[in-house]
Write a protein that holds these residues in place. Structure first.
Motif, PDB file in Angstrom:
ATOM      1  N   UNK A  61      41.496  -6.884  32.053  1.00  0.00           N
ATOM      2  CA  UNK A  61      42.787  -6.370  31.599  1.00  0.00           C
ATOM      3  C   UNK A  61      43.421  -7.405  30.678  1.00  0.00           C
ATOM      4  N   UNK A  62      43.772  -6.968  29.485  1.00  0.00           N
ATOM      5  CA  UNK A  62      44.434  -7.865  28.549  1.00  0.00           C
ATOM      6  C   UNK A  62      45.916  -7.520  28.525  1.00  0.00           C
TER       7      UNK A  62
ATOM      8  N   UNK B 184      46.493   0.505  25.370  1.00  0.00           N
ATOM      9  CA  UNK B 184      47.693   1.044  26.010  1.00  0.00           C
ATOM     10  C   UNK B 184      47.326   1.764  27.296  1.00  0.00           C
ATOM     11  N   UNK B 185      46.622   1.039  28.125  1.00  0.00           N
ATOM     12  CA  UNK B 185      46.099   1.611  29.354  1.00  0.00           C
ATOM     13  C   UNK B 185      47.188   2.264  30.204  1.00  0.00           C
ATOM     14  N   UNK B 186      48.416   1.740  30.118  1.00  0.00           N
ATOM     15  CA  UNK B 186      49.448   2.284  30.998  1.00  0.00           C
ATOM     16  C   UNK B 186      49.735   3.741  30.709  1.00  0.00           C
TER      17      UNK B 186
ATOM     18  N   UNK C 175      43.597  -2.724  27.643  1.00  0.00           N
ATOM     19  CA  UNK C 175      44.736  -3.440  27.079  1.00  0.00           C
ATOM     20  C   UNK C 175      46.018  -2.705  27.431  1.00  0.00           C
ATOM     21  N   UNK C 176      47.025  -3.446  27.777  1.00  0.00           N
ATOM     22  CA  UNK C 176      48.275  -2.782  28.069  1.00  0.00           C
ATOM     23  C   UNK C 176      49.405  -3.446  27.325  1.00  0.00           C
ATOM     24  N   UNK C 177      50.318  -2.629  26.829  1.00  0.00           N
ATOM     25  CA  UNK C 177      51.402  -3.169  26.014  1.00  0.00           C
ATOM     26  C   UNK C 177      52.613  -3.479  26.856  1.00  0.00           C
TER      27      UNK C 177
END
Ligand code: ADP
Ligand code: MG
Length: 710
Positions: free
Chosen positions: A301-302, A406-408, A430-432
């Protein structure tokens, strides 16, 4: 006759045989009527009752008389609220005070900028106030005390530590206390201890029955606190063991391709970018590179704030795959964003041999068929798209790397598609929205985590101000006008596309709907400029063109809904006005604000809001004060719990029994450490951990797909 007799015998058994699964109705002193009330609280069995921990406790062991107070030490007094007063001070600050009558001696409590306290206090109500008192002009004062309201039932008590439970209509506190006492005294010994002695002594934990008794019938605050911690620890330990097992499973599952980023590959990739990577980006790449060169699939997870430059990491990993003849895929949550990534790739790779395919539902079926065939044959190396890339019919030739941006915005299921695909690719998520620590350790607890804490050079924090009242609005539009004249661009974000009848804006408030705002701005405030509308219900072609014109600076102002929320990157756009900002969540506002301040120009964000509720003020104030997405996320999490932070279904209901992720972060950290150690060392398979291990399967086996074949 026989049947009836049988039922009677069964009931006899129920009533006489002590068991945790026994319905509470058959516990002596409860009966069907009270059982009905308990059922409303979700308490059906004896075991449910035991796990129904007090929501808090009243500590009546140390109540001081006002006469005996000592300055500057935390103490508790008890009294009746006799006078409440609220005042506005200068500069919008407020002061709320109340007078507490403690058996004829008085104490004054005060709160700065917490006007809501006033509505919370019940005049004439009896309270415990805890805090550090000070003596001022002959009277004791406490500022910002902790308050506990004493229900009628509590008022009779003088001394001891009283548990307080959640209630439902018709159920009195003393009644549930009595029932809880009966249940604890008669059944607590049936609870199965699952933690072996050695483990318990290492972590200084008492046994489960002991802890359960102490949390419901505490002799002191210390005892209560320790017992509660013990129960929360076990709750979290079991969940974290589940996560550790899940991680172990995917690690052992398949062989991922070994993709080494040799010095030559590395320098070839870096050369393509028009800038130097930040040190945060370099560190992240370092970790990704480590993962890619192992045959264990990466599952990382980034996390970084908006604008930190995560796309670089994604592209780097994809190009390493390409260098080894493997395919890679980048999945984005919206078409607008998928398009943007596709463009970025095209710009970076315009002179390379690599073939890039955009895969969204915008393709005609013939185009899609053709694209899929080329992907299957391996003619395409880089695939970018929306969820269209994980449809059943997408078959890769040799998938090496999958990135989910933008995994969320996606559910856990989508992430699982790649981990469970036959290719065993390396997966980068990746999540912002920076994710609060405790959600990281649970929701994403089976992933390795990388942070980027810096941003590309030259970025200045966005200046954020709340705009309230007609005068402020006019000034804001004037400011925006000036900036537009000097060549910058602006986003105007609205909560809705159209208005519904109930949602007419207050006088002089800006309209709610994008359509109405568009009308108004293009006719009035922003008349000289090229204003354009963009929202989710426009057709695909129109949306793309609107975005394109804005990117190419053919339009100055984009009036839109939250379709621009994620990922959109137009560095010349430095202005944002958000209409009725109180309607958006904190993390969402931060995300929106992330669209500006991406280039070298100063960014300005105006939060239009006429709301004055406590929560709205707090939320908008937080944004004014900080640009740090991690701080924003923590604040949002504390305000609204895990449910809203990620803004999607994926958090679901975290299946925890007594732990609370907002409150219990420290215990979580400890439990997580212990859990991963048990699993990684293999000790979980020891006989003494069998009961614990079984419990993990029972509670989380299905949820975490731990069961074979799941
Ligand atoms: P996010 O992390 O929000 O996805 P992006 O990857 O969209 O951020 O990057 C934001 C902007 O910063 C883009 O315009 C990108 O080209 C630029 N950028 C990324 N890394 C650097 C860097 N090291 N130096 C300068 N600009 C960069
Ligand atoms: Mg991004």
């Amino acid at each position: 006759m026989n049947d009836l007799y049988g039922i009677f015998i069964q009931m006899e058994n129920f009533m006489s045989e002590r068991s945790l699964s026994q319905p509470v109705q058959f516990v002596s002193g409860i009966g069907p009527e009270l059982a009905g009330l308990l059922a409303r609280l979700g308490l059906v069995t004896v075991e449910d009752m035991l796990w129904n921990l007090p929501r808090d406790v009243l500590d009546l062991t140390h109540v001081s008389r006002v006469e005996d107070l000592q300055a500057d030490e935390v103490q508790t007094v008890r009294g009746q609220v006799v006078d409440i007063d609220g005042r506005r001070l200068s500069a919008g600050r407020t002061l709320t005070t109340c007078l507490l009558d403690c058996d004829g001696a008085y104490l004054q409590a005060s709160w700065f900028n917490q006007a809501w306290v006033r509505n919370r206090l019940v005049p004439g109500g009896t309270y415990l106030f805890s805090g550090k008192p000070k003596r001022r002009s002959g009277r004791w004062e406490m500022s910002h005390p902790r308050m506990q309201y004493l229900e009628e039932d509590d008022q009779a008590a003088h001394g001891g530590v009283l548990p307080r439970y959640g209630l439902t209509e018709g159920l009195k506190m003393h009644t549930i206390r009595r029932m809880m006492r009966t249940v604890v005294e008669n059944y607590v010994d049936l609870l199965l201890e699952r933690l072996p002695e050695s483990f318990r002594s290492h972590f200084h934990l008492c046994t489960l029955p002991e802890a359960m008794r102490q949390v419901h019938l505490p002799q002191s605050m210390e005892e209560y606190a320790a017992a509660r911690q013990r129960l929360i620890f076990e709750d979290l330990l079991e969940f974290e063991i589940g996560l550790a097992l899940r991680k172990q499973r995917w690690q052992q599952k398949g062989q991922a391709p070994v993709l080494e980023a040799t010095a030559k590959i590395d320098s070839r990739i870096r050369r393509r970018f028009p800038f130097k990577f930040t040190s945060g980006q370099n560190q992240a790449i370092g970790q990704v590179v480590q993962d890619l060169q192992r045959d264990i699939p990466m599952h990382r997870l980034l996390q970084a704030d908006v604008g930190a430059g995560k796309t670089v990491i994604a592209i780097y990993a994809m190009l390493v795959a390409a260098a080894h003849g493997y395919q890679s895929v980048l999945m984005a949550p919206t078409e607008v964003l998928a398009n943007q990534h596709w463009q970025t790739l095209n710009e970076l790779l315009f002179d390379s041999q690599l073939n890039i395919q955009l895969l969204t539902s915008a393709l005609t079926s013939a185009q899609r068929r053709d694209a899929l065939a080329r992907i299957r044959k391996g003619e395409i190396q880089l695939i970018v798209g929306t969820q269209a890339v994980i449809q059943q019919d997408v078959e890769f030739h040799k998938l090496g790397v999958a990135v989910i941006d933008e995994q969320h915005k996606f559910g856990v299921e989508q992430r699982a598609v790649f981990t469970s695909s036959k290719d065993s690719p390396h997966v980068l998520v990746m999540t912002a929205t920076p994710i609060p620590r405790s959600l990281c350790m649970t929701m994403f607890g089976d992933l390795d985590i990388t942070f980027i804490h810096d941003k590309p050079p030259g970025r200045q924090p966005v200046v954020t101000s709340r705009i309230r009242g007609r005068g402020a609005q006019q000034k804001a539009w004037q400011f925006i006008t000036k900036q537009l004249q000097s060549g910058r661009q602006a986003y105007v974000v609205c909560p809705r596309i159209e208005v519904t009848d109930q949602e007419v804006a207050a006088p002089f408030e800006m309209p709610i709907s994008a359509e109405a705002v568009y009308e108004q701005l293009s006719g009035n405030e922003l008349r000289p400029f090229r204003v354009e509308l963009l929202h989710g219900q426009m057709d695909r072609e129109q949306k793309q063109q609107a975005m394109e014109r804005f990117r190419n600076q053919e339009t100055d102002v984009l009036v839109s809904t939250t379709v621009i929320e994620v990922g959109v990157d137009v560095p010349n756009a430095t202005l944002m006005a958000i209409m009725q900002a109180e309607r958006f969540g904190l993390s969402q506002l931060h995300q929106l604000r992330g669209r500006i301040g991406r280039g070298n120009y100063q960014g300005y964000c105006f939060l239009f809001s006429e709301a004055d509720s406590e929560e709205a003020l707090h939320r908008l104030g937080t944004l004014e004060q900080t640009n740090d997405g991690f701080k924003v996320a923590e604040a949002d999490f504390e305000l609204r719990g895990p449910g809203d932070v990620l803004g999607t279904r994926q958090h679901g209901a975290m299946p925890l029994r007594v732990a609370n992720l907002v409150r219990d972060v420290e215990i979580l950290e400890q439990a997580r450490g212990a859990a991963f150690k048990l699993v990684e060392s293999g000790r979980l398979h020891d006989l003494e951990y069998q009961a614990l291990s079984q419990q993990v399967q029972t509670r989380f086996g299905r949820l975490l797909s731990l069961t074979p074949g799941g």
